[in-house]
Design an enzyme around this catalytic site. Structure first.
Site, PDB file in Angstrom:
ATOM      1  N   TYR A  35       0.792  -1.227   0.000  1.00 33.24           N
ATOM      2  CA  TYR A  35       0.000   0.000   0.000  1.00 33.24           C
ATOM      3  C   TYR A  35       0.825   1.278   0.000  1.00 33.24           C
ATOM      4  O   TYR A  35       0.271   2.364   0.089  1.00 33.24           O
ATOM      5  CB  TYR A  35      -0.945   0.003   1.207  1.00 33.24           C
ATOM      6  CG  TYR A  35      -0.240  -0.207   2.538  1.00 33.24           C
ATOM      7  CD1 TYR A  35       0.336   0.860   3.225  1.00 33.24           C
ATOM      8  CD2 TYR A  35      -0.148  -1.472   3.113  1.00 33.24           C
ATOM      9  CE1 TYR A  35       0.982   0.676   4.435  1.00 33.24           C
ATOM     10  CE2 TYR A  35       0.490  -1.666   4.322  1.00 33.24           C
ATOM     11  CZ  TYR A  35       1.055  -0.596   4.984  1.00 33.24           C
ATOM     12  OH  TYR A  35       1.686  -0.791   6.183  1.00 33.24           O
ATOM     13  N   GLY A  36       2.129   1.181  -0.119  1.00 37.04           N
ATOM     14  CA  GLY A  36       2.975   2.373  -0.034  1.00 37.04           C
ATOM     15  C   GLY A  36       4.058   2.392  -1.089  1.00 37.04           C
ATOM     16  O   GLY A  36       3.784   2.417  -2.283  1.00 37.04           O
ATOM     17  N   THR A  37       5.298   2.344  -0.639  1.00 39.04           N
ATOM     18  CA  THR A  37       6.433   2.488  -1.556  1.00 39.04           C
ATOM     19  C   THR A  37       6.654   1.273  -2.441  1.00 39.04           C
ATOM     20  O   THR A  37       7.499   1.311  -3.333  1.00 39.04           O
ATOM     21  CB  THR A  37       7.728   2.798  -0.778  1.00 39.04           C
ATOM     22  OG1 THR A  37       8.065   1.671   0.043  1.00 39.04           O
ATOM     23  CG2 THR A  37       7.579   4.063   0.065  1.00 39.04           C
ATOM     24  N   LEU A  38       5.889   0.198  -2.230  1.00 41.05           N
ATOM     25  CA  LEU A  38       5.974  -0.980  -3.096  1.00 41.05           C
ATOM     26  C   LEU A  38       4.948  -0.952  -4.225  1.00 41.05           C
ATOM     27  O   LEU A  38       4.931  -1.845  -5.076  1.00 41.05           O
ATOM     28  CB  LEU A  38       5.791  -2.263  -2.267  1.00 41.05           C
ATOM     29  CG  LEU A  38       6.959  -2.597  -1.344  1.00 41.05           C
ATOM     30  CD1 LEU A  38       6.538  -3.618  -0.302  1.00 41.05           C
ATOM     31  CD2 LEU A  38       8.155  -3.089  -2.143  1.00 41.05           C
TER      32      LEU A  38
ATOM     33  N   GLU B 222      10.629  -4.036   5.694  1.00 41.79           N
ATOM     34  CA  GLU B 222       9.637  -3.587   6.668  1.00 41.79           C
ATOM     35  C   GLU B 222      10.126  -3.707   8.115  1.00 41.79           C
ATOM     36  O   GLU B 222       9.381  -3.435   9.050  1.00 41.79           O
ATOM     37  CB  GLU B 222       8.328  -4.372   6.493  1.00 41.79           C
ATOM     38  CG  GLU B 222       7.786  -4.368   5.082  1.00 41.79           C
ATOM     39  CD  GLU B 222       7.374  -2.988   4.568  1.00 41.79           C
ATOM     40  OE1 GLU B 222       7.577  -1.982   5.268  1.00 41.79           O
ATOM     41  OE2 GLU B 222       6.839  -2.926   3.454  1.00 41.79           O
TER      42      GLU B 222
END
Length: 152
Positions: free
Chosen positions: A11-14, A81
């Site tokens: 949900y972010g930088t991936l 993470e």
């Protein structure tokens, strides 16, 4: 605890177009499709977001690893993470199993899917709930203007 080759909800930088997508996912996935995580809130972080359990929905992608890349991808994402192990006091995120739903604007939905999700670890989540900034609408990509096109 559920284990096995579950897909990942990112949900972010991936997400596609974000700086960690190519670094960690390119060549290691079999499928990536739009999805949402119900029962969660998204918070601003220091250049990356945190999701926590909450009364909202987080937008992201359901990523299925290529079968031969699963062990490597799991190891790489745990490292990214800062997930050491279940409930470890130095975790930045906890890797947990949640039900993810396909987005209506994606390919034909396969229905609810159990997936690994990295949620903010307990101490981080507590801090976010008392002083964090929620990302409106739960979509990391809408929090700021899109990046300028790259010059060839």
């Amino acid at each position: 605890m559920t284990q096995g080759p579950l897909p990942f909800f990112v949900y972010g930088t991936l997400l596609p177009g974000e700086h960690n997508h190519d670094r960690f996912l390119r060549g290691r996935t079999r499928d990536e499709r739009p999805a949402v995580l119900p029962g969660a809130l998204l918070y601003e972080g220091p250049g990356y977001p945190y999701a926590t359990d909450g009364h909202g929905t987080v937008t992201g992608s359901l990523v299925t690893a290529a079968p031969d890349a699963y062990p490597e991808l799991l190891r790489l994402l745990d490292g990214l993470e800062e997930y050491i192990g279940p409930d470890h006091p130095r975790n930045l995120y906890e890797r947990v199993v949640r039900t993810v739903l396909p987005r209506a604007d994606g390919p034909p939905p396969p229905g609810p899917v159990r997936a690994w999700v990295y949620l903010a670890a307990t101490a981080v989540a507590r801090s976010l709930r008392t002083g964090g900034t929620v990302v409106p609408g739960g979509d990391w990509l809408t929090r700021r203007p899109p990046p300028a096109p790259r010059t060839p």
